[in-house]
Write an enzyme that holds these catalytic residues in place. Structure first.
Site, short mmCIF file in Angstrom:
data_model
loop_
_atom_site.label_atom_id
_atom_site.label_comp_id
_atom_site.label_asym_id
_atom_site.label_seq_id
_atom_site.Cartn_x
_atom_site.Cartn_y
_atom_site.Cartn_z
N ASP A 196 0.86 -1.19 0.00
CA ASP A 196 0.00 0.00 0.00
C ASP A 196 0.89 1.24 0.00
O ASP A 196 1.70 1.42 0.90
CB ASP A 196 -0.89 -0.02 1.24
N ASP A 239 4.66 0.15 -8.25
CA ASP A 239 4.41 0.99 -9.43
C ASP A 239 4.10 2.43 -9.01
O ASP A 239 3.62 3.21 -9.81
CB ASP A 239 3.27 0.42 -10.27
#
Length: 252
Positions: free
Chosen positions: A158, A194
């Site tokens: 996260d 990412d």
């Protein structure tokens, strides 16, 4: 026809009596800033069945009340890696299938993902996967012996994108201090994200920590190693123009 869903349970009520507990560590440990959001959403019938049947054999709750005997947990396997956050488990199952001599201790709090990974492991005959439910910090601090892990995998954690939430990000100096104990010298630390700004932070904190060294001579990103599968989620991001960064460091 889609699978039926199991009904919601009341808070802290075990939905799977023989499966993962809602809060395995309970009040035994001080509350801290969590780097994860507990997600006990709806599960499919097949996921619930896997949790009921397979949890006693292949699952464990992170209660912080014992030190794990990894040799007993993974009989006959000399290499054991810890994976923190596995989502629905497809990539974990693929890695387990392609490297049956390495045990994967996979940690997550997502109940549907736990059931899905157990089901994938059973259908594929992957006996080298164990699913751990709860807080990875308690697992590292209380339950893993020194020099017991051959690797750490943290894929797409996260990113906590809001600045006020950055303190919740998993990859922090304090986390690297903690994980250094269970990692054997030479153990591979592999992270992927990412989220560009988080990738930069990961690179900075790993590079600055004296217990780890970058495997890349230029001190930068690593190419995606063949053992990390390209997931559906990652492929969707790449289609949208996202850039995925892999980091490969070793425990000194």
């Amino acid at each position: 026809m889609s699978e039926s869903k199991t009904p919601h349970a009341r808070p802290n009520e075990p939905r799977f009596p023989d499966g993962p507990k809602p809060d395995p560590a309970g009040s035994h440990f001080e509350r801290r800033i969590r780097s994860f959001q507990p997600r006990r959403s709806r599960v499919t019938t097949s996921q619930a069945d896997a949790l009921q049947r397979l949890w006693p054999q292949w699952g464990l709750d992170i209660d912080g009340q014992r030190v794990l005997d990894l040799a007993a947990l993974f009989p006959g396997l000399d290499r054991i890696v810890l994976e923190i956050g596995f989502g629905m488990g497809e990539a974990t199952a693929q890695m387990a299938a392609e490297d049956p001599h390495t045990g994967i201790l996979a940690v997550d709090v997502h109940t549907p993902g736990q059931g899905n990974l157990l089901g994938l492991a059973e259908r594929g005959g992957m006996t080298n996967v164990r699913v751990a439910n709860g807080d990875a910090i308690i697992l590292l601090r209380e339950m893993l012996p020194e020099n017991s892990l051959d690797g750490l995998r943290v894929y797409f954690p996260d990113p906590w994108p809001k600045a006020r939430h950055h303190k919740r990000r998993l990859l922090q100096p304090e986390f690297l201090d903690l994980v250094a104990g269970p990692l054997k010298p030479g153990a591979l630390v592999h992270c992927a994200t990412d989220w560009e700004e988080y990738a930069e932070q990961m690179l900075d904190v790993l590079t600055a920590h004296p217990a780890y060294e970058n495997t890349q001579p230029d001190g930068g990103w690593a190419p995606r190693p063949e053992f990390r599968p390209l997931t559906r989620f990652e492929g969707q991001g790449l289609d949208k123009g996202h850039v995925v960064h892999d980091l490969l460091f070793r425990r000194r």
